[in-house]
Design a protein around this motif. Sequence first.
Motif, PDB file in Angstrom:
ATOM      1  N   LYS A  81       0.823  -1.205   0.000  1.00 26.35           N
ATOM      2  CA  LYS A  81       0.000   0.000   0.000  1.00 26.35           C
ATOM      3  C   LYS A  81       0.862   1.262   0.000  1.00 26.35           C
ATOM      4  CE  LYS A  81      -4.010  -2.113   2.205  1.00 26.35           C
ATOM      5  NZ  LYS A  81      -4.851  -2.191   3.394  1.00 26.35           N
ATOM      6  N   LYS A  82       1.978   1.231   0.732  1.00 23.67           N
ATOM      7  CA  LYS A  82       2.874   2.385   0.791  1.00 23.67           C
ATOM      8  C   LYS A  82       3.507   2.632  -0.583  1.00 23.67           C
ATOM      9  CE  LYS A  82       6.753   4.327   3.291  1.00 23.67           C
ATOM     10  NZ  LYS A  82       7.793   4.114   4.300  1.00 23.67           N
ATOM     11  N   ALA A  83       3.925   1.559  -1.255  1.00 27.73           N
ATOM     12  CA  ALA A  83       4.515   1.688  -2.586  1.00 27.73           C
ATOM     13  C   ALA A  83       3.494   2.239  -3.575  1.00 27.73           C
ATOM     14  CB  ALA A  83       5.044   0.339  -3.068  1.00 27.73           C
ATOM     15  N   LYS A  84       2.271   1.765  -3.495  1.00 31.08           N
ATOM     16  CA  LYS A  84       1.216   2.267  -4.382  1.00 31.08           C
ATOM     17  C   LYS A  84       0.932   3.735  -4.097  1.00 31.08           C
ATOM     18  CE  LYS A  84      -3.512   1.270  -5.968  1.00 31.08           C
ATOM     19  NZ  LYS A  84      -3.489   2.382  -6.823  1.00 31.08           N
ATOM     20  N   LEU A  85       0.925   4.113  -2.811  1.00 28.43           N
ATOM     21  CA  LEU A  85       0.706   5.509  -2.447  1.00 28.43           C
ATOM     22  C   LEU A  85       1.818   6.394  -3.004  1.00 28.43           C
ATOM     23  CD1 LEU A  85      -0.820   7.690  -0.830  1.00 28.43           C
ATOM     24  CD2 LEU A  85       0.649   7.106   1.124  1.00 28.43           C
ATOM     25  N   LYS A  87       3.729   5.784  -5.594  1.00 27.40           N
ATOM     26  CA  LYS A  87       3.583   5.824  -7.054  1.00 27.40           C
ATOM     27  C   LYS A  87       2.478   6.800  -7.451  1.00 27.40           C
ATOM     28  CE  LYS A  87       2.014   3.045 -10.868  1.00 27.40           C
ATOM     29  NZ  LYS A  87       0.908   2.161 -11.059  1.00 27.40           N
ATOM     30  N   ASP A  88       1.348   6.729  -6.757  1.00 22.92           N
ATOM     31  CA  ASP A  88       0.226   7.620  -7.061  1.00 22.92           C
ATOM     32  C   ASP A  88       0.583   9.082  -6.776  1.00 22.92           C
ATOM     33  OD1 ASP A  88      -1.240   5.450  -7.874  1.00 22.92           O
ATOM     34  OD2 ASP A  88      -2.462   5.323  -6.043  1.00 22.92           O
ATOM     35  N   GLN A  89       1.345   9.321  -5.696  1.00 23.50           N
ATOM     36  CA  GLN A  89       1.756  10.687  -5.387  1.00 23.50           C
ATOM     37  C   GLN A  89       2.706  11.228  -6.453  1.00 23.50           C
ATOM     38  OE1 GLN A  89       3.235  10.255  -1.376  1.00 23.50           O
ATOM     39  NE2 GLN A  89       1.299  10.972  -0.483  1.00 23.50           N
ATOM     40  N   ALA A  90       3.614  10.390  -6.933  1.00 23.93           N
ATOM     41  CA  ALA A  90       4.528  10.812  -8.002  1.00 23.93           C
ATOM     42  C   ALA A  90       3.743  11.130  -9.271  1.00 23.93           C
ATOM     43  CB  ALA A  90       5.563   9.723  -8.273  1.00 23.93           C
ATOM     44  N   GLU A  91       2.758  10.299  -9.582  1.00 21.23           N
ATOM     45  CA  GLU A  91       1.920  10.546 -10.763  1.00 21.23           C
ATOM     46  C   GLU A  91       1.123  11.841 -10.599  1.00 21.23           C
ATOM     47  OE1 GLU A  91      -1.668   8.395 -13.298  1.00 21.23           O
ATOM     48  OE2 GLU A  91      -0.598   7.254 -11.772  1.00 21.23           O
ATOM     49  N   LEU A  92       0.596  12.063  -9.405  1.00 25.69           N
ATOM     50  CA  LEU A  92      -0.135  13.300  -9.125  1.00 25.69           C
ATOM     51  C   LEU A  92       0.769  14.511  -9.300  1.00 25.69           C
ATOM     52  CD1 LEU A  92      -2.654  14.804  -8.079  1.00 25.69           C
ATOM     53  CD2 LEU A  92      -1.768  14.459  -5.766  1.00 25.69           C
ATOM     54  N   GLN A  93       1.995  14.423  -8.807  1.00 27.62           N
ATOM     55  CA  GLN A  93       2.945  15.533  -8.945  1.00 27.62           C
ATOM     56  C   GLN A  93       3.249  15.800 -10.418  1.00 27.62           C
ATOM     57  OE1 GLN A  93       4.068  17.601  -6.632  1.00 27.62           O
ATOM     58  NE2 GLN A  93       5.152  18.730  -8.203  1.00 27.62           N
ATOM     59  N   ALA A  94       3.453  14.738 -11.198  1.00 26.19           N
ATOM     60  CA  ALA A  94       3.734  14.898 -12.630  1.00 26.19           C
ATOM     61  C   ALA A  94       2.542  15.539 -13.343  1.00 26.19           C
ATOM     62  CB  ALA A  94       4.060  13.549 -13.258  1.00 26.19           C
ATOM     63  N   LEU A  95       1.338  15.099 -13.001  1.00 27.19           N
ATOM     64  CA  LEU A  95       0.142  15.662 -13.635  1.00 27.19           C
ATOM     65  C   LEU A  95      -0.073  17.120 -13.211  1.00 27.19           C
ATOM     66  CD1 LEU A  95      -2.308  12.635 -13.450  1.00 27.19           C
ATOM     67  CD2 LEU A  95      -1.202  13.576 -15.478  1.00 27.19           C
TER      68      LEU A  95
END
Length: 182
Positions: A81-85, A87-95
């Motif tokens: 769950k931490k790894a997915k979080l 990854k999602d935060q990095a994607e959010l930052q990129a977007l």
Amino acid sequence: MSKKGLSLDEKKIKMLEIFHETKDFYQLKELEKIAPKSKGIVQQSVKDVLDDLKGDGLVDFDKIGTSNYFWSFPSAAGAIKKAKLEKDQAELQALTTKLEELEASYSAELCGREDNPERADLLAQLASLTTTSTQLKVELEAYGAADPIKMETKRQAIELAKEACVLWTAAIQITLRSCTSC
């Protein structure tokens, strides 16, 4: 009154509870015995639930000799769950960065598009010329049969057909002459 069965998500949660509460390794046969008694999961669906959990990466699986062992630890689920979080935060930052770039680009494009009389006149002229161009294209299509390029193509085709007729006529005459002399 019949008791409603568990949904797949509920079965997955209850199956994970078995692993996390005991922190032990299990074979499929053991889980098929334990799950119905302790968590109310139907024996026939235990294998399907395990397959889904393996696919989600929540249950680990290894074949040792002829036996298949399944396990899942609470820390592993937390790490997933931490790894997915992350990854999602990095994607959010990129977007978010891309959104800011697009907004800046949009603002830059709007700089030269302020409404003023000159721009309005140019847009009206563009619309008028576009309409005129469309009308002329329709008119040109109406005169398509008299198009000089099409006429030249037809003339060349006629000349080619004429030459072919002359050749065939000559060939037929030669053939007839040779047949009459036989």
